[in-house]
Each structure stands twice: as structure tokens, then as C-alpha cells.
Design a protein around this motif. Sequence first.
Motif, PDB file in Angstrom:
ATOM      1  N   TYR A 177     -50.226-109.166 -32.654  1.00  0.00           N
ATOM      2  CA  TYR A 177     -51.284-109.597 -31.743  1.00  0.00           C
ATOM      3  C   TYR A 177     -51.165-108.970 -30.351  1.00  0.00           C
ATOM      4  N   GLY A 178     -50.108-108.186 -30.123  1.00  0.00           N
ATOM      5  CA  GLY A 178     -49.957-107.526 -28.837  1.00  0.00           C
ATOM      6  C   GLY A 178     -49.200-108.320 -27.799  1.00  0.00           C
ATOM      7  N   HIS A 179     -48.629-109.475 -28.216  1.00  0.00           N
ATOM      8  CA  HIS A 179     -47.805-110.229 -27.268  1.00  0.00           C
ATOM      9  C   HIS A 179     -46.408-110.430 -27.852  1.00  0.00           C
ATOM     10  N   VAL A 180     -45.543-111.047 -27.076  1.00  0.00           N
ATOM     11  CA  VAL A 180     -44.147-111.193 -27.488  1.00  0.00           C
ATOM     12  C   VAL A 180     -44.042-112.105 -28.711  1.00  0.00           C
ATOM     13  N   ASN A 181     -43.323-111.633 -29.718  1.00  0.00           N
ATOM     14  CA  ASN A 181     -43.006-112.435 -30.901  1.00  0.00           C
ATOM     15  C   ASN A 181     -42.236-113.680 -30.443  1.00  0.00           C
ATOM     16  N   ASN A 182     -42.682-114.863 -30.882  1.00  0.00           N
ATOM     17  CA  ASN A 182     -42.067-116.115 -30.420  1.00  0.00           C
ATOM     18  C   ASN A 182     -40.553-116.148 -30.600  1.00  0.00           C
ATOM     19  N   ALA A 183     -40.079-115.627 -31.716  1.00  0.00           N
ATOM     20  CA  ALA A 183     -38.639-115.666 -31.982  1.00  0.00           C
ATOM     21  C   ALA A 183     -37.851-114.836 -30.978  1.00  0.00           C
ATOM     22  N   LYS A 184     -38.493-113.831 -30.378  1.00  0.00           N
ATOM     23  CA  LYS A 184     -37.804-112.985 -29.410  1.00  0.00           C
ATOM     24  C   LYS A 184     -37.311-113.787 -28.210  1.00  0.00           C
ATOM     25  N   TYR A 185     -38.088-114.789 -27.809  1.00  0.00           N
ATOM     26  CA  TYR A 185     -37.670-115.596 -26.674  1.00  0.00           C
ATOM     27  C   TYR A 185     -36.321-116.272 -26.946  1.00  0.00           C
ATOM     28  N   ILE A 186     -36.091-116.626 -28.210  1.00  0.00           N
ATOM     29  CA  ILE A 186     -34.822-117.264 -28.572  1.00  0.00           C
ATOM     30  C   ILE A 186     -33.680-116.284 -28.360  1.00  0.00           C
ATOM     31  N   SER A 187     -33.896-115.021 -28.731  1.00  0.00           N
ATOM     32  CA  SER A 187     -32.875-113.998 -28.500  1.00  0.00           C
ATOM     33  C   SER A 187     -32.616-113.806 -27.011  1.00  0.00           C
ATOM     34  N   TRP A 188     -33.692-113.860 -26.212  1.00  0.00           N
ATOM     35  CA  TRP A 188     -33.506-113.696 -24.770  1.00  0.00           C
ATOM     36  C   TRP A 188     -32.573-114.780 -24.217  1.00  0.00           C
ATOM     37  N   ILE A 189     -32.693-115.991 -24.741  1.00  0.00           N
ATOM     38  CA  ILE A 189     -31.842-117.077 -24.259  1.00  0.00           C
ATOM     39  C   ILE A 189     -30.402-116.891 -24.739  1.00  0.00           C
ATOM     40  N   THR A 190     -30.216-116.653 -26.025  1.00  0.00           N
ATOM     41  CA  THR A 190     -28.842-116.505 -26.527  1.00  0.00           C
ATOM     42  C   THR A 190     -28.158-115.287 -25.928  1.00  0.00           C
ATOM     43  N   ASP A 191     -28.932-114.245 -25.570  1.00  0.00           N
ATOM     44  CA  ASP A 191     -28.351-113.055 -24.951  1.00  0.00           C
ATOM     45  C   ASP A 191     -27.839-113.308 -23.536  1.00  0.00           C
ATOM     46  N   LEU A 192     -28.145-114.465 -22.981  1.00  0.00           N
ATOM     47  CA  LEU A 192     -27.655-114.799 -21.646  1.00  0.00           C
ATOM     48  C   LEU A 192     -26.158-115.069 -21.640  1.00  0.00           C
ATOM     49  N   TYR A 193     -25.599-115.295 -22.829  1.00  0.00           N
ATOM     50  CA  TYR A 193     -24.214-115.734 -22.920  1.00  0.00           C
ATOM     51  C   TYR A 193     -23.378-114.755 -23.733  1.00  0.00           C
ATOM     52  N   THR A 194     -22.081-114.778 -23.485  1.00  0.00           N
ATOM     53  CA  THR A 194     -21.163-113.926 -24.240  1.00  0.00           C
ATOM     54  C   THR A 194     -20.908-114.539 -25.613  1.00  0.00           C
ATOM     55  N   PRO A 195     -20.470-113.720 -26.581  1.00  0.00           N
ATOM     56  CA  PRO A 195     -20.100-114.297 -27.887  1.00  0.00           C
ATOM     57  C   PRO A 195     -19.079-115.426 -27.752  1.00  0.00           C
ATOM     58  N   GLN A 196     -18.123-115.281 -26.855  1.00  0.00           N
ATOM     59  CA  GLN A 196     -17.102-116.318 -26.717  1.00  0.00           C
ATOM     60  C   GLN A 196     -17.690-117.622 -26.214  1.00  0.00           C
ATOM     61  N   GLN A 197     -18.653-117.545 -25.283  1.00  0.00           N
ATOM     62  CA  GLN A 197     -19.299-118.763 -24.790  1.00  0.00           C
ATOM     63  C   GLN A 197     -20.025-119.495 -25.922  1.00  0.00           C
ATOM     64  N   ILE A 198     -20.634-118.744 -26.822  1.00  0.00           N
ATOM     65  CA  ILE A 198     -21.366-119.371 -27.928  1.00  0.00           C
ATOM     66  C   ILE A 198     -20.399-119.887 -28.988  1.00  0.00           C
ATOM     67  N   ILE A 199     -19.269-119.214 -29.161  1.00  0.00           N
ATOM     68  CA  ILE A 199     -18.235-119.725 -30.074  1.00  0.00           C
ATOM     69  C   ILE A 199     -17.692-121.050 -29.547  1.00  0.00           C
ATOM     70  N   ASP A 200     -17.437-121.108 -28.246  1.00  0.00           N
ATOM     71  CA  ASP A 200     -16.884-122.324 -27.633  1.00  0.00           C
ATOM     72  C   ASP A 200     -17.889-123.473 -27.625  1.00  0.00           C
ATOM     73  N   ASN A 201     -19.171-123.144 -27.459  1.00  0.00           N
ATOM     74  CA  ASN A 201     -20.222-124.166 -27.391  1.00  0.00           C
ATOM     75  C   ASN A 201     -21.403-123.730 -28.246  1.00  0.00           C
ATOM     76  N   PRO A 202     -21.275-123.869 -29.570  1.00  0.00           N
ATOM     77  CA  PRO A 202     -22.359-123.419 -30.454  1.00  0.00           C
ATOM     78  C   PRO A 202     -23.627-124.250 -30.282  1.00  0.00           C
ATOM     79  N   LEU A 203     -24.739-123.648 -30.655  1.00  0.00           N
ATOM     80  CA  LEU A 203     -26.039-124.306 -30.514  1.00  0.00           C
ATOM     81  C   LEU A 203     -26.206-125.384 -31.578  1.00  0.00           C
TER      82      LEU A 203
END
Length: 254
Positions: A177-203
Amino acid sequence: MNRLTHPFPNDIPQLSTSNFVSWHNVDFSGNLSVYSLFNFAQETAWKHAEELGFGFKELGTKKLAWVLFGMRIKMLSNLPKWQETVIIQTQPKGISGMFANRDYRILNADNQLIAVGSSNWVVIETETRRPQRLDQIFESLRFVENSENLITRLKPEGEFPYLLSTYTVKTSDIDYYGHVNNAKYISWITDLYTPQQIIDNPLEEIMVNFLQESRFGDKVLILSDKDENKGKVRYIMQRKSDEKIILLAELDWK
């Protein structure tokens, strides 16, 4: 969300898809990424809508389109690993206000429930982008009376003092449709953190309200009310050019 831990009622149409977890579907842990889980859930919803006669093709002939407004997923156990299978069960529940509600049950190959979810959708006119009244488009979309909306209408209340990122929308973010795929926003949020931060505090749980479309080249400010992924964190995404809020989210990190 507790009612979704029980099997769907058989008197309402439902669809189950079996999805192979490929290499590009996993994250650094080797498990299915939340981004891919969102995509699998949306794809299953689209397939079911097509089967029921109110999908992409049918609405396209009327210059209408489904738009995802809200999504909520709660993890109950570990997501499948590479080369395993994730089963997505979905069932429409009917209308509440302007929204069409749809639920999900997510299982592994052993039919063990690993996550539950819900979503709500609006129909827009593709040229004006205006939402349409569902009861004026469909003869029947009320699969249950007084359908319960499990998506909270998030509000930008309180302060968001932490600017975590300024993201420029890229070609790979854009959908049909020419706009951002909804799922991409989720990646933008998880990309804010390091792998270790997500391992320590998983979603553990995620709830998102998609408020505005975002297009190629937009600069998007991502702000939060906490600077770390600990406990419940609220996020806001704001287009820099006009300061419009395009997304509100609330994530629960263990």
C-alpha cells in the motif's frame, strides 16, 4: 486475554495455518522473532478474510481496504526455533464500534499453546483514507453479539522523556500500500536494545495502536517513558515533519 487460553468455539468460522520457521524468521536466540510472529498472524487473518468473502480482493473492487488498528500478543512460553513449526489459529469475533475484532491462538508443533493474541481492524476508502462504517459495507460481520474488544485504546498521557532513536523510513519498510508494514514497527522497538538486554528481560506482552501511516523518507522519533526494557514500558512514535503520533505501544518486559 485469559479466555483465549481455551479452544475457540466451533460455531464461529476459524482458520488454522501451519507455518515453517525459516532461517530469516528467527532472531539472535534462534527462536521465532516477534516481528515474524506478527507477520504470520496478519497473513493468517488475510487468508481467512479471503475465505469468508471480505478479504483483500473483494474490498479492492470497491476501493476499500482493511487497516490494522491494534494488535496485542501475550507470550505464554518459548516461541518455536528454526526449522520448527508455528500454528496460528484465528477467529473473527464481530464488531465493536468502528472495529472488527479478531482473536489468535498460537501453538507449537505439539499443539501446546505458546501465545494468545487479539487484533482490531478498520476499513478505509483507499483514495480518501477515511474509515468506513462496517455495518454499511457488510451484510453480516457480527459473529457474536457484543463482541469484546481486547485492545486497549492507548493515550499519549504522561511524559516520554527518553528519545531512543530517530528512524528514517527505508524502502524495505514499505508494503504493497506504500506505507510502513505494521510488523516493521515492532522491529524498530526491539532494535532499540542489545541482544543481552532482551535476554535479561525478554518480551512477555505487547500491545500496539497504529494511528497514522508512515511513508518512505519520513523521519520518525521513537520515545519512551523509561530508558531500559524493564517491566512495563510505554512508547510513542512521532513523525518529525508534522509532529503527528503514528504509533503508541505498551510492552511488558519480564
